[in-house]
Write an enzyme that holds these catalytic residues in place. Sequence first.
Site, PDB file in Angstrom:
ATOM      1  N   LYS A  14       0.824  -1.214   0.000  1.00 18.53           N
ATOM      2  CA  LYS A  14       0.000   0.000   0.000  1.00 18.53           C
ATOM      3  C   LYS A  14       0.854   1.259   0.000  1.00 18.53           C
ATOM      4  O   LYS A  14       0.653   2.162  -0.806  1.00 18.53           O
ATOM      5  CB  LYS A  14      -0.929   0.035   1.225  1.00 18.53           C
ATOM      6  CG  LYS A  14      -1.947  -1.090   1.281  1.00 18.53           C
ATOM      7  CD  LYS A  14      -2.931  -0.894   2.434  1.00 18.53           C
ATOM      8  CE  LYS A  14      -2.298  -0.904   3.816  1.00 18.53           C
ATOM      9  NZ  LYS A  14      -1.778  -2.214   4.245  1.00 18.53           N
ATOM     10  N   ARG A  89     -10.302   0.887   8.549  1.00 22.42           N
ATOM     11  CA  ARG A  89      -9.724  -0.409   8.869  1.00 22.42           C
ATOM     12  C   ARG A  89     -10.674  -1.275   9.674  1.00 22.42           C
ATOM     13  O   ARG A  89     -10.334  -2.410   9.989  1.00 22.42           O
ATOM     14  CB  ARG A  89      -8.477  -0.146   9.714  1.00 22.42           C
ATOM     15  CG  ARG A  89      -7.205  -0.852   9.271  1.00 22.42           C
ATOM     16  CD  ARG A  89      -6.132  -0.403  10.249  1.00 22.42           C
ATOM     17  NE  ARG A  89      -4.852  -0.988  10.040  1.00 22.42           N
ATOM     18  CZ  ARG A  89      -3.876  -0.441   9.301  1.00 22.42           C
ATOM     19  NH1 ARG A  89      -4.082   0.676   8.655  1.00 22.42           N
ATOM     20  NH2 ARG A  89      -2.718  -1.026   9.227  1.00 22.42           N
ATOM     21  N   ARG A 128      11.775  -5.424   5.590  1.00 21.69           N
ATOM     22  CA  ARG A 128      11.445  -4.031   5.294  1.00 21.69           C
ATOM     23  C   ARG A 128      12.281  -3.042   6.095  1.00 21.69           C
ATOM     24  O   ARG A 128      12.491  -3.202   7.284  1.00 21.69           O
ATOM     25  CB  ARG A 128       9.962  -3.777   5.580  1.00 21.69           C
ATOM     26  CG  ARG A 128       9.570  -2.315   5.410  1.00 21.69           C
ATOM     27  CD  ARG A 128       8.135  -2.161   5.091  1.00 21.69           C
ATOM     28  NE  ARG A 128       7.291  -2.274   6.264  1.00 21.69           N
ATOM     29  CZ  ARG A 128       5.970  -2.105   6.220  1.00 21.69           C
ATOM     30  NH1 ARG A 128       5.372  -1.835   5.083  1.00 21.69           N
ATOM     31  NH2 ARG A 128       5.264  -2.230   7.315  1.00 21.69           N
ATOM     32  N   ARG A 161      10.837  -0.438  11.355  1.00 23.22           N
ATOM     33  CA  ARG A 161       9.711  -0.035  12.207  1.00 23.22           C
ATOM     34  C   ARG A 161       9.619  -0.960  13.419  1.00 23.22           C
ATOM     35  O   ARG A 161       9.820  -2.149  13.307  1.00 23.22           O
ATOM     36  CB  ARG A 161       8.403  -0.103  11.416  1.00 23.22           C
ATOM     37  CG  ARG A 161       8.041   1.192  10.736  1.00 23.22           C
ATOM     38  CD  ARG A 161       6.932   1.026   9.734  1.00 23.22           C
ATOM     39  NE  ARG A 161       5.750   0.330  10.244  1.00 23.22           N
ATOM     40  CZ  ARG A 161       4.627   0.168   9.530  1.00 23.22           C
ATOM     41  NH1 ARG A 161       4.548   0.655   8.300  1.00 23.22           N
ATOM     42  NH2 ARG A 161       3.603  -0.467  10.041  1.00 23.22           N
ATOM     43  N   ARG A 172      -1.008  -7.868  13.739  1.00 24.75           N
ATOM     44  CA  ARG A 172      -1.519  -7.017  12.652  1.00 24.75           C
ATOM     45  C   ARG A 172      -2.267  -7.844  11.613  1.00 24.75           C
ATOM     46  O   ARG A 172      -3.322  -7.432  11.116  1.00 24.75           O
ATOM     47  CB  ARG A 172      -0.364  -6.251  11.990  1.00 24.75           C
ATOM     48  CG  ARG A 172       0.106  -5.070  12.837  1.00 24.75           C
ATOM     49  CD  ARG A 172       1.551  -4.716  12.575  1.00 24.75           C
ATOM     50  NE  ARG A 172       1.785  -4.235  11.225  1.00 24.75           N
ATOM     51  CZ  ARG A 172       2.989  -4.203  10.641  1.00 24.75           C
ATOM     52  NH1 ARG A 172       4.048  -4.655  11.293  1.00 24.75           N
ATOM     53  NH2 ARG A 172       3.116  -3.723   9.429  1.00 24.75           N
TER      54      ARG A 172
HETATM   55  P1  ADP Z   1       0.591  -1.663   7.946  1.00 26.00           P
HETATM   56  O1  ADP Z   1      -0.504  -1.566   6.945  1.00 26.00           O
HETATM   57  O2  ADP Z   1       1.918  -1.994   7.354  1.00 26.00           O
HETATM   58  O3  ADP Z   1       0.272  -2.570   9.107  1.00 26.00           O
HETATM   59  P2  ADP Z   1       0.250   1.191   8.732  1.00 26.00           P
HETATM   60  O4  ADP Z   1       1.404   2.080   8.540  1.00 26.00           O
HETATM   61  O5  ADP Z   1      -0.923   1.375   7.838  1.00 26.00           O
HETATM   62  O6  ADP Z   1       0.849  -0.287   8.646  1.00 26.00           O
HETATM   63  O7  ADP Z   1      -0.268   1.292  10.232  1.00 26.00           O
HETATM   64  C1  ADP Z   1       0.605   1.107  11.321  1.00 26.00           C
HETATM   65  C2  ADP Z   1      -0.183   0.984  12.622  1.00 26.00           C
HETATM   66  O8  ADP Z   1      -0.902   2.207  12.873  1.00 26.00           O
HETATM   67  C3  ADP Z   1      -1.246  -0.101  12.649  1.00 26.00           C
HETATM   68  O9  ADP Z   1      -0.720  -1.378  12.973  1.00 26.00           O
HETATM   69  C4  ADP Z   1      -2.180   0.440  13.724  1.00 26.00           C
HETATM   70  O10 ADP Z   1      -1.655   0.250  15.010  1.00 26.00           O
HETATM   71  C5  ADP Z   1      -2.174   1.929  13.459  1.00 26.00           C
HETATM   72  N1  ADP Z   1      -3.242   2.326  12.507  1.00 26.00           N
HETATM   73  C6  ADP Z   1      -3.069   2.799  11.244  1.00 26.00           C
HETATM   74  N2  ADP Z   1      -4.252   3.058  10.667  1.00 26.00           N
HETATM   75  C7  ADP Z   1      -5.201   2.731  11.570  1.00 26.00           C
HETATM   76  C8  ADP Z   1      -6.625   2.747  11.576  1.00 26.00           C
HETATM   77  N3  ADP Z   1      -7.320   3.153  10.500  1.00 26.00           N
HETATM   78  N4  ADP Z   1      -7.266   2.335  12.688  1.00 26.00           N
HETATM   79  C9  ADP Z   1      -6.598   1.919  13.781  1.00 26.00           C
HETATM   80  N5  ADP Z   1      -5.264   1.868  13.849  1.00 26.00           N
HETATM   81  C10 ADP Z   1      -4.555   2.262  12.762  1.00 26.00           C
END
Ligand code: ADP
Length: 216
Positions: A14, A89, A128, A161, A172
């Site tokens: 993404k 999400r 990563r 990260r 996750r």
């Molecule tokens: P990835 O898709 O690689 O898991 P992101 O960078 O999109 O990582 O998100 C990192 C973290 O930020 C998530 O694991 C979560 O803890 C938090 N997060 C991001 N977007 C949301 C969301 N829409 N709702 C709740 N938590 C979120």
Amino acid sequence: MLNIILMGPPGAGKGTHAVWIAKDFNIPHISTGDMFREAMSSGSELGNKIKDVINAGGLVSDDLTCALVKERLSKPDCANGYLLDGFPRTIPQAEAFAKMGDELGIGANLVLNISCPDEVLISRIAGRRVCPHCGASFNVNTAKPKVEGICDECGTALIQRKDDNEASFKVRLENYYKSTAPLLDFYQEKGILATFDGNVDAASLKVELTTLLKVR
Ligand code: ADP
Ligand code: ZN
């Protein structure tokens, strides 16, 4: 108008694809993950509140997340399209987002879903490395930077990260299947879902996505 939601499990690509889509189609890239990471690195009140949850791979509360996104979507640059990455999400977030979209007159009209098998996701996440400055993403096995440990785009030292470890990744991925994947049916029913195979090299997927986006 491109009002896009980018979906897919963690590691599907993404972030990588969001960067060029936003640039090529001149729309703001709104990544809740990036916004949360910025809050954490600035040490703000929000950052301190969400740090432990994020590092463990959990989800930030729907209320906090929706408030942050609503504020961002209300800015004038979102009136001519946007690319949401990592939001919504959960079903409650999707419902809150539909309401915001109606209120602001900027509902989503396209959901790009990047699918990818679990075993591929796991190996991508383990390798990563990301740039803490510009957000560019690399992989020590498959997408090495030109100089080891250094961002090609801006020269900053790359980091791993804190949530890119096996235990947090497992959480996750579980959250993805339990809370996020059900949204695919929701958007399928609305007739705006387009699914792509993410288990290909980034350049080929870029060609496919560009083909679809150009005719929109
Ligand atoms: P990835 O898709 O690689 O898991 P992101 O960078 O999109 O990582 O998100 C990192 C973290 O930020 C998530 O694991 C979560 O803890 C938090 N997060 C991001 N977007 C949301 C969301 N829409 N709702 C709740 N938590 C979120
Ligand atoms: Zn960089």
